[in-house]
Design a protein around this motif. Structure first.
Motif, short mmCIF file in Angstrom:
data_model
loop_
_atom_site.label_atom_id
_atom_site.label_comp_id
_atom_site.label_asym_id
_atom_site.label_seq_id
_atom_site.Cartn_x
_atom_site.Cartn_y
_atom_site.Cartn_z
N ALA A 193 0.83 -1.20 0.00
CA ALA A 193 0.00 0.00 0.00
C ALA A 193 0.86 1.25 0.00
CB ALA A 193 -0.92 0.00 1.22
N ILE A 194 0.36 2.28 -0.68
CA ILE A 194 1.00 3.59 -0.67
C ILE A 194 -0.09 4.62 -0.43
CG2 ILE A 194 0.88 3.69 -3.21
CD1 ILE A 194 3.39 5.47 -3.11
N SER A 195 0.18 5.57 0.46
CA SER A 195 -0.87 6.48 0.90
C SER A 195 -0.35 7.89 1.09
CB SER A 195 -1.49 5.97 2.22
OG SER A 195 -2.42 6.90 2.74
N TYR A 199 -5.04 6.60 -1.51
CA TYR A 199 -4.26 5.40 -1.26
C TYR A 199 -4.46 4.40 -2.39
CZ TYR A 199 -8.54 3.01 0.27
OH TYR A 199 -9.80 2.46 0.33
N LEU A 200 -3.41 3.63 -2.65
CA LEU A 200 -3.44 2.51 -3.56
C LEU A 200 -3.07 1.28 -2.76
CD1 LEU A 200 -1.56 4.27 -6.44
CD2 LEU A 200 -3.82 3.23 -6.74
N LEU A 229 -9.36 11.27 -7.76
CA LEU A 229 -8.68 10.05 -7.35
C LEU A 229 -7.58 9.68 -8.34
CD1 LEU A 229 -11.71 7.91 -6.14
CD2 LEU A 229 -9.74 8.53 -4.75
N LEU A 230 -7.89 9.73 -9.62
CA LEU A 230 -6.89 9.35 -10.62
C LEU A 230 -5.71 10.32 -10.64
CD1 LEU A 230 -9.28 8.23 -13.50
CD2 LEU A 230 -7.82 6.77 -12.08
N GLN A 231 -5.97 11.59 -10.44
CA GLN A 231 -4.87 12.55 -10.34
C GLN A 231 -3.98 12.23 -9.14
OE1 GLN A 231 -6.47 16.52 -10.21
NE2 GLN A 231 -7.09 16.53 -12.35
N GLY A 232 -4.61 11.88 -8.01
CA GLY A 232 -3.84 11.53 -6.83
C GLY A 232 -3.00 10.29 -7.04
N ALA A 233 -3.56 9.28 -7.73
CA ALA A 233 -2.79 8.07 -8.02
C ALA A 233 -1.63 8.35 -8.94
CB ALA A 233 -3.72 7.02 -8.63
#
Length: 289
Positions: A193-195, A199-200, A229-233
């Motif tokens: 996980a990465i946050s 978070y992913l 969300l996609l921008q954050g990922a």
């Protein structure tokens, strides 16, 4: 129809089932009443991480809650250990001072919380229900020592416990924040996980929460939420993961998570911290009962 037990728990999310499981293991006569299994406790992935938010706040009793969560959940489902938190250089002294009692390792871009983890909630809930007496039905009224059910049935308990989240909060006139959240299920997979902001973890991308509302409502996902969300990922991993589907849930947030109510107790209102705090507080309540 009248069903009876020493302790009757309203709600079959992680809070209600964890408490019922602990009582059942102690030999108590317990009964769970729920309309459905999970609801807000059924996202594709649950992240259990005591270092919260972009300000890197250590959750109150975070170390103790993490230890209890590790010990409890590992009995039922596999845990995927390790949550990586990117930390800007300017924040590192502050963050380092909060990590003395958490097992961690600094890496180039941030810190790996070695005992924070993610799990899959749906298999967990199914394992927690095994062997537990469960009444499927909608509770229309909290009338201690009874729950009155839709269709005319009643359930009686020496102690009643409310663990029903936001959807049934009106039964006790609980006033909290209802916070819709969105999780994207992915075709990509992230074993560690990465946050940071979002978070992913596993095949999930989460972290989107709309402003709190006054009542329970499941609004449809918006293009703006998905894009956020996609921008954050992309900021975390350098590309946009491929989206397979969407999951919407509503978190219910109170200032206190365990408190007495007429006829018993409430174990609810965790917001996004439920999977972190539930094992610790459910154990405390089970000991009290």
């Amino acid at each position: 129809m009248l069903r009876e037990a020493e302790v009757v728990v309203l709600g079959a999310g992680v809070a209600g089932l964890a408490l019922a499981r602990l009582l059942w293991e102690r030999g108590r006569k317990v009964l769970v009443v729920a309309e459905a299994l999970g609801e807000a406790s059924r996202p594709p992935v649950a992240l259990v991480n005591p270092l919260r938010g972009r300000r890197f706040t250590l959750a109150e009793e975070g170390e103790r809650a993490l230890e209890a969560a590790l010990n409890f959940y590992s009995r039922f489902v596999p845990l995927h250990l390790g949550v990586f938190r990117p930390v800007p250089e300017k924040d590192r002294p502050k963050v380092a001072g909060r990590l003395s009692r958490l097992k961690h390792r600094w890496e180039k871009e941030g810190v790996l919380l070695e005992e924070a983890f993610w799990l899959e909630p749906r298999p967990l809930l199914e394992r927690l229900t095994e062997g537990l007496p469960l009444v499927r039905g909608r509770v229309l009224a909290w009338e201690p020592p009874y729950f009155r059910l839709q269709g005319g049935g009643r359930v009686r308990g020496e102690v009643l416990v409310y663990a029903g989240g936001g959807r049934g909060a009106h039964l006790l006139a609980l006033e909290g924040r209802y916070i819709p959240g969105l999780v994207l299920t992915l075709l990509d997979y992230f074993p560690r996980a990465i946050s940071y902001r979002v978070y992913l973890a596993g095949a999930a991308l989460g972290g989107s929460y709309l402003p709190g509302e006054e009542g329970y409502r499941l609004p449809p996902p918006t293009e703006g939420e998905v894009e956020w969300l996609l921008q954050g990922a992309e900021a975390l991993v350098g590309y946009r993961p491929r989206v397979a589907s969407l999951w919407r849930g509503v978190r219910f947030r109170l200032s206190s998570f365990l408190f007495p109510v007429e006829g018993g107790f409430a174990l609810t209102g965790f917001g996004s911290t439920g999977f972190l705090y539930v094992p610790l507080l459910a154990e405390r309540l089970a000991e009290r009962l």
